[in-house]
Write an enzyme that holds these catalytic residues in place. Structure first.
Site, short mmCIF file in Angstrom:
data_model
loop_
_atom_site.label_atom_id
_atom_site.label_comp_id
_atom_site.label_asym_id
_atom_site.label_seq_id
_atom_site.Cartn_x
_atom_site.Cartn_y
_atom_site.Cartn_z
N ASP A 71 0.82 -1.21 0.00
CA ASP A 71 0.00 0.00 0.00
C ASP A 71 0.86 1.26 0.00
O ASP A 71 2.07 1.21 0.20
CB ASP A 71 -0.90 0.02 1.25
CG ASP A 71 -1.83 -1.16 1.30
OD1 ASP A 71 -2.18 -1.70 0.23
OD2 ASP A 71 -2.23 -1.55 2.42
N TYR A 130 6.40 -10.38 6.17
CA TYR A 130 6.34 -8.96 6.49
C TYR A 130 6.91 -8.71 7.88
O TYR A 130 6.81 -9.57 8.76
CB TYR A 130 4.89 -8.45 6.46
CG TYR A 130 4.32 -8.21 5.09
CD1 TYR A 130 4.36 -6.95 4.50
CD2 TYR A 130 3.74 -9.25 4.37
CE1 TYR A 130 3.83 -6.72 3.24
CE2 TYR A 130 3.22 -9.03 3.10
CZ TYR A 130 3.26 -7.77 2.54
OH TYR A 130 2.74 -7.55 1.29
#
Length: 290
Positions: A71, A130
């Site tokens: 994002d 992540y």
């Protein structure tokens, strides 16, 4: 879920006469609207594509595909992409140095290699990792603004790890999914999930959350982090967190954490690395269904 249940095309090979070059990429997400190309916005994908076109020629019909989207404001330490184009004689060594000489400093090619025609940055990926970084304080300084998330105080790390451990396995993550996510299934496999302490380059204490799974939903990691930090600060029990996860109710999740501290850390293409997960959890699911 079994790997055979993953919704991926059966054949994603490069067409004859097309070359695929794999790229390991790091980038500072502050400079971009995110990975994916967007109209009238500066994306990482478009930035790399423009650099490849300059290197091989605009007439080579360049396509750039990433292992997954990040994002706006989210960073990458080990994103993997492939550039596909009409075959040309440029040596592979030219891609690493050539692209880095063209790209802005906010995007760096860490390495490049000629991939097999059957390699696909997205569909060949077996796991994505992540990491999310937070530090304690009242505000950012000039060295960390947009690169680490500031929280008022650290929750108890043992409690946070209690929450994190419950995520390992196969779960429906509707609770932690943005309403904008259009994936028909919200079920994902999580291989690793844990909090640990680390230090910044200046010696500051930093809280790091690591999560690795087969794939992730829109805002999923940030929603998980925001919820765990919020519940941890209020001293909620692990069983309460489990109830929130099982509810599949987005309204029960905490505030989505800021993009500042999130990094796509690593992408694995090794089918053996997490095979133990499928064997262990697959047996459990089979036993539960009989």
């Amino acid at each position: 879920m079994a790997r055979s249940d993953w919704k991926r095309p059966k054949d994603f090979s490069a067409p004859e006469g097309r070359r695929r070059v794999a790229l390991e990429v790091s980038y500072d997400g502050r400079a971009f609207c995110g990975w994916q190309s967007q109209l009238d916005e500066k994306s990482v994908q478009d930035t790399i594509k423009a650099a490849v076109e300059r290197l091989v020629g605009e007439d080579k019909h360049v396509v750039v595909v990433g292992s997954g989207r990040t994002d706006s404001g989210v960073h990458a330490y080990g994103q993997v992409a492939h550039a596909e184009f009409d075959d040309c004689s440029i040596p592979i060594k030219a891609f690493y140095a050539g692209l880095n000489s063209i790209l802005p400093f906010s995007v760096r090619i860490k390495r490049s290699w000629d991939a097999e025609p059957s390699f696909h940055a997205r569909y060949s990926a077996m796991a994505r990792e992540y990491r999310y970084f937070c530090k304690e304080g009242e505000g950012h300084d000039c060295f960390s603004d947009g690169l680490v998330t500031i929280i008022r105080s650290f929750p108890d790390i043992d409690l946070l790890n209690g929450y994190a451990k419950t995520l390992i396995g196969t779960h429906d993550f509707n609770t932690f999914t943005s309403a904008k996510d259009d994936c028909p299934s919200k079920v994902r496999d999580i291989y690793e999930s844990s909090f640990s302490w680390t230090k910044s380059m200046f010696g500051e204490k930093v809280l790091c959350y690591k999560i690795c799974g087969n794939a992730f939903l829109y805002h999923m990691v940030r929603s998980l982090v925001g919820t765990m930090l919020d519940m941890g600060s209020r001293g909620c029990s692990v069983s309460e967190f489990e109830e929130v996860l099982a509810s599949k109710d987005r309204s029960r999740a905490g505030k989505t954490a800021a993009s500042d501290g999130l990094y796509l850390w690593r992408v694995s293409y090794d089918p053996e690395e997490y095979r133990w997960f499928e064997e262990e959890y697959g047996k459990q699911r089979k036993a539960q269904s009989t």
